[in-house]
Structure formats: C-alpha cells, structure tokens
Scaffold this motif. Structure first.
Motif, PDB file in Angstrom:
ATOM      1  N   PRO A  87       0.890  -1.312  -0.198  1.00  0.00           N
ATOM      2  CA  PRO A  87       0.198   0.436   0.461  1.00  0.00           C
ATOM      3  C   PRO A  87       0.766   1.211   0.020  1.00  0.00           C
ATOM      4  O   PRO A  87       2.126   0.886   0.466  1.00  0.00           O
ATOM      5  CB  PRO A  87      -0.570  -0.199   1.191  1.00  0.00           C
ATOM      6  CG  PRO A  87       0.010  -1.334   2.325  1.00  0.00           C
ATOM      7  CD  PRO A  87       0.668  -2.360   1.122  1.00  0.00           C
ATOM      8  N   PRO A  88       0.089   2.270  -0.226  1.00  0.00           N
ATOM      9  CA  PRO A  88       0.791   3.759  -0.421  1.00  0.00           C
ATOM     10  C   PRO A  88       1.598   3.765   0.907  1.00  0.00           C
ATOM     11  O   PRO A  88       1.154   3.372   2.325  1.00  0.00           O
ATOM     12  CB  PRO A  88       0.071   4.595  -0.605  1.00  0.00           C
ATOM     13  CG  PRO A  88      -1.049   3.815  -1.000  1.00  0.00           C
ATOM     14  CD  PRO A  88      -0.897   2.646  -0.555  1.00  0.00           C
ATOM     15  N   PHE A  94       2.546   5.746  -4.017  1.00  0.00           N
ATOM     16  CA  PHE A  94       1.058   4.879  -4.092  1.00  0.00           C
ATOM     17  C   PHE A  94       1.618   3.579  -4.064  1.00  0.00           C
ATOM     18  O   PHE A  94       0.313   2.817  -4.597  1.00  0.00           O
ATOM     19  CB  PHE A  94       1.754   5.626  -5.596  1.00  0.00           C
ATOM     20  CG  PHE A  94       1.219   7.131  -6.072  1.00  0.00           C
ATOM     21  CD1 PHE A  94       0.591   7.907  -5.573  1.00  0.00           C
ATOM     22  CD2 PHE A  94       1.525   7.299  -7.343  1.00  0.00           C
ATOM     23  CE1 PHE A  94       0.641   9.480  -5.351  1.00  0.00           C
ATOM     24  CE2 PHE A  94       0.959   9.077  -7.536  1.00  0.00           C
ATOM     25  CZ  PHE A  94       0.810  10.018  -6.778  1.00  0.00           C
ATOM     26  N   TYR A 275      -8.885  -4.771  -8.141  1.00  0.00           N
ATOM     27  CA  TYR A 275      -8.798  -3.478  -7.411  1.00  0.00           C
ATOM     28  C   TYR A 275     -10.013  -3.931  -6.233  1.00  0.00           C
ATOM     29  O   TYR A 275     -10.388  -3.224  -5.707  1.00  0.00           O
ATOM     30  CB  TYR A 275      -9.688  -2.707  -8.980  1.00  0.00           C
ATOM     31  CG  TYR A 275     -10.532  -3.462  -9.849  1.00  0.00           C
ATOM     32  CD1 TYR A 275     -12.018  -2.437  -8.850  1.00  0.00           C
ATOM     33  CD2 TYR A 275     -11.255  -4.649 -10.177  1.00  0.00           C
ATOM     34  CE1 TYR A 275     -13.841  -2.614  -8.486  1.00  0.00           C
ATOM     35  CE2 TYR A 275     -12.747  -4.452  -9.994  1.00  0.00           C
ATOM     36  CZ  TYR A 275     -13.945  -4.485  -9.595  1.00  0.00           C
ATOM     37  OH  TYR A 275     -14.466  -4.450 -10.262  1.00  0.00           O
ATOM     38  N   TYR A 278      -6.575  -4.820  -3.766  1.00  0.00           N
ATOM     39  CA  TYR A 278      -5.935  -3.283  -3.988  1.00  0.00           C
ATOM     40  C   TYR A 278      -6.249  -2.152  -5.063  1.00  0.00           C
ATOM     41  O   TYR A 278      -5.928  -1.384  -5.903  1.00  0.00           O
ATOM     42  CB  TYR A 278      -4.835  -3.375  -4.489  1.00  0.00           C
ATOM     43  CG  TYR A 278      -3.927  -4.462  -3.765  1.00  0.00           C
ATOM     44  CD1 TYR A 278      -3.513  -4.880  -2.120  1.00  0.00           C
ATOM     45  CD2 TYR A 278      -4.040  -6.345  -4.321  1.00  0.00           C
ATOM     46  CE1 TYR A 278      -2.737  -5.911  -1.895  1.00  0.00           C
ATOM     47  CE2 TYR A 278      -3.238  -7.042  -4.027  1.00  0.00           C
ATOM     48  CZ  TYR A 278      -3.118  -6.882  -2.984  1.00  0.00           C
ATOM     49  OH  TYR A 278      -2.235  -8.306  -2.122  1.00  0.00           O
ATOM     50  N   TYR A 280      -6.406   0.809  -4.857  1.00  0.00           N
ATOM     51  CA  TYR A 280      -5.464   2.134  -4.831  1.00  0.00           C
ATOM     52  C   TYR A 280      -4.608   2.086  -6.633  1.00  0.00           C
ATOM     53  O   TYR A 280      -4.547   2.652  -6.506  1.00  0.00           O
ATOM     54  CB  TYR A 280      -5.044   1.880  -4.083  1.00  0.00           C
ATOM     55  CG  TYR A 280      -3.805   1.569  -3.716  1.00  0.00           C
ATOM     56  CD1 TYR A 280      -2.229   1.525  -4.996  1.00  0.00           C
ATOM     57  CD2 TYR A 280      -3.779   0.233  -2.577  1.00  0.00           C
ATOM     58  CE1 TYR A 280      -1.074   0.319  -4.884  1.00  0.00           C
ATOM     59  CE2 TYR A 280      -3.441  -0.512  -2.712  1.00  0.00           C
ATOM     60  CZ  TYR A 280      -1.535  -0.508  -3.766  1.00  0.00           C
ATOM     61  OH  TYR A 280      -0.829  -1.970  -3.175  1.00  0.00           O
ATOM     62  N   GLN A 281      -5.004   1.217  -6.625  1.00  0.00           N
ATOM     63  CA  GLN A 281      -3.704   0.919  -8.094  1.00  0.00           C
ATOM     64  C   GLN A 281      -4.688   1.213  -9.094  1.00  0.00           C
ATOM     65  O   GLN A 281      -3.953   1.478 -10.389  1.00  0.00           O
ATOM     66  CB  GLN A 281      -3.083  -0.631  -8.203  1.00  0.00           C
ATOM     67  CG  GLN A 281      -2.630  -1.195  -7.361  1.00  0.00           C
ATOM     68  CD  GLN A 281      -1.557  -2.453  -7.373  1.00  0.00           C
ATOM     69  OE1 GLN A 281      -2.106  -3.531  -8.793  1.00  0.00           O
ATOM     70  NE2 GLN A 281      -1.469  -3.129  -6.244  1.00  0.00           N
ATOM     71  N   LEU A 283      -7.403   3.690  -8.995  1.00  0.00           N
ATOM     72  CA  LEU A 283      -8.451   4.593  -8.341  1.00  0.00           C
ATOM     73  C   LEU A 283      -7.512   5.891  -9.041  1.00  0.00           C
ATOM     74  O   LEU A 283      -7.426   6.673  -9.380  1.00  0.00           O
ATOM     75  CB  LEU A 283      -8.682   4.304  -6.770  1.00  0.00           C
ATOM     76  CG  LEU A 283      -9.286   4.064  -6.626  1.00  0.00           C
ATOM     77  CD1 LEU A 283      -9.991   4.293  -4.949  1.00  0.00           C
ATOM     78  CD2 LEU A 283     -10.881   3.991  -7.239  1.00  0.00           C
ATOM     79  N   ILE A 284      -5.657   5.254  -8.502  1.00  0.00           N
ATOM     80  CA  ILE A 284      -4.539   6.519  -9.346  1.00  0.00           C
ATOM     81  C   ILE A 284      -4.502   7.244 -10.605  1.00  0.00           C
ATOM     82  O   ILE A 284      -4.889   7.739 -10.859  1.00  0.00           O
ATOM     83  CB  ILE A 284      -3.579   5.990  -8.297  1.00  0.00           C
ATOM     84  CG1 ILE A 284      -3.297   6.698  -6.951  1.00  0.00           C
ATOM     85  CG2 ILE A 284      -2.095   7.523  -8.961  1.00  0.00           C
ATOM     86  CD1 ILE A 284      -1.859   5.333  -5.983  1.00  0.00           C
TER      87      ILE A 284
END
Length: 316
Positions: A87-88, A94, A275, A278, A280-281, A283-284
């Motif tokens: 995670p970030p 990121f 997704y 995780y 965030y991979q 959404l960023i």
C-alpha cells in the motif's frame, strides 16, 4: 419642428462649472498601453479563474512527469518480488503493483506517454486537417468535392472501430498506436478549417492580396491561417482530452502500450484484475486521467473566450 433651446453661455460666470486645465503633456498621455492580439488574449485568459486553475494543474502534471521519474530512487520497469502489492507508504508514495514496481514512478512515466501521445496525435491531426481543409475551402470546385467526399466516407466510420482494426493488424506499441489514431482523426479538423476558409476567401484583405499578385500558398498560409489560429488552438486544446481517452481505452483493452512500458490506460488495465483487493492501483491512474481531461476542457473553454474576438466583445 420645434427648435432645441440654446443653453446660456454665462454658466461659467455663475460658477456652475469650471473647465479642467490640463497641460499638453497630460492631454497627449496614453491612458491605456497598446496591446498585441496575443497580449490581450493572455490578459483575458488570466482573468478567467476556471481556465487558470486548469492551466496550473496541467503545468504541475507536466513538470512532475518530467522530473519525478528522474528523481525517484525506484525504477519503473524493474520487478521486485519482495515488494508485491504494497500500500502507499513513505517508501512507495503510491504503493507497488503486482510485480513490485513503484507506482509513483510508473504513474508519472505513464503521464509522459499519455500526454506525449495526446499532443503528438492532435498536432498531426490538426496539421493534416488544416492543410486539406484550407485547400478544399480556398479552391472549391472539384478539389473541394473530392476532398469532402473522402471526408464524408471517413466521417461515417467510428474512430474507435478503425483504430481497433488497425491495431490488430499492426504490431502493438506507441508508433502503431499513434498511426491508428491519426488515420481518421484529422477529419473533424478539416471540416472546421474548410468552413472558416470559406468565410474568409471573399474578404477584402484576400481580394487585396490577390490584386497585389500574391500566390495561392501565400494567401492561405500568410493571410487566412493567421486569422483562424485562435480557433485552431482552441480546437487542439479540446481535442487532446479525446486523444488521451482513446489512448487509455486502447491500452485498457490491451492494444496500446505494452509492459514494461506504461501509460495511464495500461496501468488501469493492469489494476482491473486486483482492484477489489488493491483499489488504489486503479483509482490513482483513473484520477489522473479524469483530472487531466477536466483541466484541458476548462483551459479550452478559456482559450475560446480569450482568442475569439466576438466572445471577448461579449464578455467585456
């Protein structure tokens, strides 16, 4: 017919008004400095807060895309089995992907690719469209008929379908991707430029240039195009988001940039498998795609108001 009353001339003696005494230097003083077309457009653009915000966001993205991968200690293409799906954190801002690669570096490398592809594709499309549209509108007759019939045929075919068909035939990569997006991307620009040239071809300055013996090429490139460059620049700004979206779509379905290379679309594609675990991979890169397209649209609206003399007259 009633006559207007004559005002008395002894008002000054009665003290009702007093003439302003000014020196000759003050009378001849320039109240407002003379501004060029581009200076006036820049002032008008800065007054548009929405367009200014979009421009600032784009400048930040471009500068970060240039310098962030150079300053990052992590490679965008090297796999790291000891840092899978982290995670970030302070070490990986990121996080990391399924191969352990740093997503901060990969997202900004993807920004380089996506922004560069969008700018290159739109520039080539505008160059081809302006050239063919200018020729068709200026000469008219059979030349106009042939070019416009070709444009009508291509305009009836969706760009995405042609791009997908070409990408399945060509090898995958950045160059074939640009070629597939350029094949029919110039059609709308050609129709726009043709309409503007048709409005200008019978203007007084064009007739004056013909009378003075100017050639066709000089009239088109030196007299007509400078009068429509504001519309061309605005159209380019509004077309870049569409090019970025098309690149992201083609990369998302696996026809664009291939690993270990990356773009925002390929990063979103790689993140769809994980997704749920995780998010965030995904959404960023989705956030960067959305904000970039929004910023370009806001800047395009501001440029339309700043570069179009009619719009500037209405808003002043």
């Amino acid at each position: 017919m009633t006559e207007l009353p004559i005002l008395p001339f002894d008002l000054q003696e009665e003290g009702l008004f007093e003439p302003i005494k000014m020196a000759d230097e003050e009378k001849n003083k320039v109240v407002r400095p003379s501004l060029t077309y581009w200076q006036s457009a820049w002032i008008k653009l800065r007054q548009n807060k929405v367009a200014t915000v979009g421009l600032i966001i784009l400048i930040i993205y471009v500068l970060t895309a240039i310098f962030a991968p150079l300053l990052s200690p992590h490679s965008y293409s090297t796999n790291n089995a000891q840092a899978l799906n982290q995670p970030p954190s302070a070490q990986h801002w990121f996080g990391t992907d399924t191969a352990g690669r740093d997503l901060w570096t990969r997202n900004w490398m993807g920004a380089r690719v996506s922004l560069a592809i969008g700018l290159i594709v739109v520039s080539i499309n505008m160059l081809i469209g302006a050239l063919l549209g200018g020729i068709a509108g200026y000469f008219g007759g059979r030349v106009d008929m042939v070019i416009m019939r070709i444009i009508d045929v291509l305009y009836g075919i969706p760009v995405i379908i042609i791009a997908i068909l070409l990408m399945t035939v060509l090898s995958k990569g950045i160059i074939p991707l640009i070629a597939a997006m350029v094949v029919v991307g110039w059609v709308g620009n050609a129709r726009l430029v043709r309409g503007q040239v048709l409005q200008l071809k019978n203007s007084e300055f064009v007739l004056a240039a013909k009378t003075l013996g100017a050639g066709h090429a000089r009239i088109i490139f030196r007299h007509m195009f400078p009068n429509i460059n504001g519309i061309i620049i605005t159209q380019m700004t509004m077309a870049i988001p569409l090019a970025i979206f098309l690149e992201a779509f083609l990369s998302y379905i696996g026809l664009g940039v291939q690993a270990p290379g990356c773009s925002w679309g390929s990063l979103a594609k790689a993140a769809t498998d994980v997704y749920r675990i995780y998010p965030y991979q995904l959404l960023i890169p989705a956030f960067f795609i959305c904000t970039t397209m929004l910023s370009l649209n806001m800047l395009g609206d501001g440029l339309r108001d700043a570069l179009d003399p009619k719009m500037r007259t209405k808003t002043n």
